[in-house]
Design a protein around this motif. Structure first.
Motif, PDB file in Angstrom:
ATOM      1  N   VAL A  19       0.835  -1.206   0.000  1.00 33.57           N
ATOM      2  CA  VAL A  19       0.000   0.000   0.000  1.00 33.57           C
ATOM      3  C   VAL A  19       0.874   1.262   0.000  1.00 33.57           C
ATOM      4  O   VAL A  19       0.654   2.191  -0.786  1.00 33.57           O
ATOM      5  CB  VAL A  19      -0.950   0.018   1.217  1.00 33.57           C
ATOM      6  N   PHE A  20       1.852   1.305   0.878  1.00 32.17           N
ATOM      7  CA  PHE A  20       2.769   2.455   0.915  1.00 32.17           C
ATOM      8  C   PHE A  20       3.461   2.635  -0.438  1.00 32.17           C
ATOM      9  O   PHE A  20       3.661   3.764  -0.902  1.00 32.17           O
ATOM     10  CB  PHE A  20       3.827   2.260   1.999  1.00 32.17           C
ATOM     11  N   TRP A  21       3.833   1.544  -1.051  1.00 29.67           N
ATOM     12  CA  TRP A  21       4.559   1.567  -2.320  1.00 29.67           C
ATOM     13  C   TRP A  21       3.696   2.173  -3.423  1.00 29.67           C
ATOM     14  O   TRP A  21       4.144   2.980  -4.220  1.00 29.67           O
ATOM     15  CB  TRP A  21       4.957   0.133  -2.659  1.00 29.67           C
ATOM     16  N   ARG A  22       2.425   1.813  -3.444  1.00 28.16           N
ATOM     17  CA  ARG A  22       1.510   2.324  -4.484  1.00 28.16           C
ATOM     18  C   ARG A  22       1.083   3.758  -4.216  1.00 28.16           C
ATOM     19  O   ARG A  22       0.959   4.555  -5.135  1.00 28.16           O
ATOM     20  CB  ARG A  22       0.263   1.442  -4.582  1.00 28.16           C
ATOM     21  N   GLN A  23       0.830   4.096  -2.947  1.00 29.81           N
ATOM     22  CA  GLN A  23       0.180   5.366  -2.624  1.00 29.81           C
ATOM     23  C   GLN A  23       1.106   6.405  -2.006  1.00 29.81           C
ATOM     24  O   GLN A  23       0.778   7.592  -2.014  1.00 29.81           O
ATOM     25  CB  GLN A  23      -0.991   5.116  -1.656  1.00 29.81           C
ATOM     26  N   GLY A  24       2.223   5.966  -1.452  1.00 31.71           N
ATOM     27  CA  GLY A  24       3.084   6.887  -0.715  1.00 31.71           C
ATOM     28  C   GLY A  24       2.672   6.940   0.750  1.00 31.71           C
ATOM     29  O   GLY A  24       1.571   6.525   1.123  1.00 31.71           O
ATOM     30  N   TYR A  25       3.557   7.457   1.568  1.00 33.23           N
ATOM     31  CA  TYR A  25       3.309   7.492   3.008  1.00 33.23           C
ATOM     32  C   TYR A  25       2.141   8.409   3.366  1.00 33.23           C
ATOM     33  O   TYR A  25       1.214   8.020   4.079  1.00 33.23           O
ATOM     34  CB  TYR A  25       4.571   7.954   3.739  1.00 33.23           C
ATOM     35  N   HIS A  26       2.159   9.639   2.877  1.00 31.45           N
ATOM     36  CA  HIS A  26       1.172  10.627   3.301  1.00 31.45           C
ATOM     37  C   HIS A  26      -0.233  10.327   2.778  1.00 31.45           C
ATOM     38  O   HIS A  26      -1.218  10.619   3.452  1.00 31.45           O
ATOM     39  CB  HIS A  26       1.613  12.036   2.887  1.00 31.45           C
ATOM     40  N   ALA A  27      -0.325   9.738   1.609  1.00 32.83           N
ATOM     41  CA  ALA A  27      -1.641   9.442   1.035  1.00 32.83           C
ATOM     42  C   ALA A  27      -2.252   8.167   1.601  1.00 32.83           C
ATOM     43  O   ALA A  27      -3.425   7.871   1.338  1.00 32.83           O
ATOM     44  CB  ALA A  27      -1.541   9.327  -0.489  1.00 32.83           C
ATOM     45  N   THR A  28      -1.492   7.421   2.366  1.00 33.94           N
ATOM     46  CA  THR A  28      -1.987   6.170   2.950  1.00 33.94           C
ATOM     47  C   THR A  28      -2.562   6.433   4.330  1.00 33.94           C
ATOM     48  O   THR A  28      -1.888   6.996   5.199  1.00 33.94           O
ATOM     49  CB  THR A  28      -0.849   5.135   3.042  1.00 33.94           C
ATOM     50  N   SER A  29      -3.794   6.039   4.512  1.00 34.71           N
ATOM     51  CA  SER A  29      -4.458   6.231   5.800  1.00 34.71           C
ATOM     52  C   SER A  29      -4.411   4.942   6.625  1.00 34.71           C
ATOM     53  O   SER A  29      -4.134   3.859   6.102  1.00 34.71           O
ATOM     54  CB  SER A  29      -5.923   6.627   5.585  1.00 34.71           C
ATOM     55  N   VAL A  30      -4.691   5.078   7.894  1.00 38.60           N
ATOM     56  CA  VAL A  30      -4.766   3.896   8.756  1.00 38.60           C
ATOM     57  C   VAL A  30      -5.887   2.983   8.267  1.00 38.60           C
ATOM     58  O   VAL A  30      -5.770   1.753   8.325  1.00 38.60           O
ATOM     59  CB  VAL A  30      -4.994   4.316  10.218  1.00 38.60           C
ATOM     60  N   LYS A  31      -6.947   3.573   7.744  1.00 33.20           N
ATOM     61  CA  LYS A  31      -8.043   2.770   7.189  1.00 33.20           C
ATOM     62  C   LYS A  31      -7.550   1.930   6.015  1.00 33.20           C
ATOM     63  O   LYS A  31      -7.910   0.750   5.887  1.00 33.20           O
ATOM     64  CB  LYS A  31      -9.174   3.698   6.743  1.00 33.20           C
ATOM     65  N   ASN A 101       3.448   0.868 -12.333  1.00 30.27           N
ATOM     66  CA  ASN A 101       4.374   2.000 -12.354  1.00 30.27           C
ATOM     67  C   ASN A 101       4.648   2.536 -10.945  1.00 30.27           C
ATOM     68  O   ASN A 101       4.674   3.739 -10.714  1.00 30.27           O
ATOM     69  CB  ASN A 101       3.831   3.125 -13.260  1.00 30.27           C
ATOM     70  N   LYS A 102       4.855   1.589 -10.011  1.00 26.25           N
ATOM     71  CA  LYS A 102       5.090   1.976  -8.618  1.00 26.25           C
ATOM     72  C   LYS A 102       6.466   2.595  -8.434  1.00 26.25           C
ATOM     73  O   LYS A 102       6.682   3.400  -7.544  1.00 26.25           O
ATOM     74  CB  LYS A 102       4.969   0.756  -7.695  1.00 26.25           C
ATOM     75  N   GLY A 103       7.422   2.178  -9.252  1.00 29.03           N
ATOM     76  CA  GLY A 103       8.787   2.665  -9.105  1.00 29.03           C
ATOM     77  C   GLY A 103       9.501   1.973  -7.967  1.00 29.03           C
ATOM     78  O   GLY A 103       9.215   0.832  -7.619  1.00 29.03           O
ATOM     79  N   CYS A 104      10.431   2.685  -7.361  1.00 30.25           N
ATOM     80  CA  CYS A 104      11.231   2.167  -6.247  1.00 30.25           C
ATOM     81  C   CYS A 104      10.741   2.815  -4.953  1.00 30.25           C
ATOM     82  O   CYS A 104      10.653   4.049  -4.869  1.00 30.25           O
ATOM     83  CB  CYS A 104      12.708   2.487  -6.493  1.00 30.25           C
ATOM     84  N   LEU A 105      10.436   2.010  -3.960  1.00 27.77           N
ATOM     85  CA  LEU A 105       9.923   2.560  -2.707  1.00 27.77           C
ATOM     86  C   LEU A 105      10.939   3.502  -2.051  1.00 27.77           C
ATOM     87  O   LEU A 105      10.557   4.524  -1.476  1.00 27.77           O
ATOM     88  CB  LEU A 105       9.561   1.429  -1.742  1.00 27.77           C
ATOM     89  N   LEU A 106      12.220   3.193  -2.170  1.00 29.13           N
ATOM     90  CA  LEU A 106      13.235   4.051  -1.555  1.00 29.13           C
ATOM     91  C   LEU A 106      13.304   5.410  -2.248  1.00 29.13           C
ATOM     92  O   LEU A 106      13.333   6.454  -1.591  1.00 29.13           O
ATOM     93  CB  LEU A 106      14.604   3.376  -1.595  1.00 29.13           C
TER      94      LEU A 106
END
Length: 198
Positions: A19-31, A101-106
């Motif tokens: 989820v973090f990889w697809r959406q990024g940290y800030h766009a990912t909610s606890v839900k 097109n997730k790219g690299c998580l780092l």
């Protein structure tokens, strides 16, 4: 019998990382994380403390996979520069096969994280520094075997290759065809003094 807690934790971590990889940290909610991991927020927090701790654990898990691929490519048999090229060819395969097109998580994390977030920026920088050190080791080995000109600085060339990874990962977000990506890799290795492969 219920599955061991550790197994459940690793599976939840893998799902959260996706989820973090697809959406990024800030766009990912606890839900989002709760839905992906099939854990209620209370259980999620009980295991990982908070969203930030879960994200850092996901970064560590992602880099663990990179470290394994480095070990398999760079510490195998064959000429040092061939092993190094194999690693970059593997990156191309990953990028071409990344239909989302997730790219690299780092790299995504470096681009998203504010400069004043020293904890996460330092963590990712240390991860890339480890990759850079592995590249430098292989390049020194190539020099010792006469594959690389003795006048070249392995540490500087390793930095060039890591910068190439940064650029490749960002450039690939524009969805170039595979031939253009291969061309970039060829030019990186040409800078090392090796002929184009493609």
């Amino acid at each position: 019998m219920p599955r061991p807690i550790e197994f459940d934790r690793e599976e939840a971590l893998r799902r959260a990382m996706s989820v973090f990889w697809r959406q990024g940290y800030h766009a990912t909610s606890v839900k989002d994380l709760s839905a992906a991991t099939h854990l209620q927020p209370g259980s999620l927090y009980g295991t990982f403390r908070n969203k930030r701790s879960l994200f850092i654990a996901a970064l560590d898990a992602y880099f663990s996979g990179i470290r394994e691929r480095i070990q398999s490519c760079l510490h195998g048999d064959g000429a040092p520069l061939t092993r190094l090229r194999t690693f970059f060819d593997m990156l191309i395969e990953e990028m071409v096969g990344d239909s989302d097109n997730k790219g690299c998580l780092l790299v995504n994390t470096l681009l998203e994280t504010p400069a004043d977030d020293t904890e996460i920026n330092r963590r990712v920088s240390d991860m890339f520094a480890e990759v850079e050190a592995e590249f430098a080791r292989v390049l020194r080995e190539a020099q010792s075997r006469g594959e690389l000109d003795a006048s070249r600085d392995p540490a500087a060339l390793a930095r060039l290759l890591v910068a190439g990874i940064y650029g490749l990962r960002v450039y690939h977000k524009t969805r170039p065809d595979a031939e253009k990506v291969h061309e970039i890799i060829d030019n990186l290795f040409y800078a090392l003094g090796t002929p184009a492969k493609h």
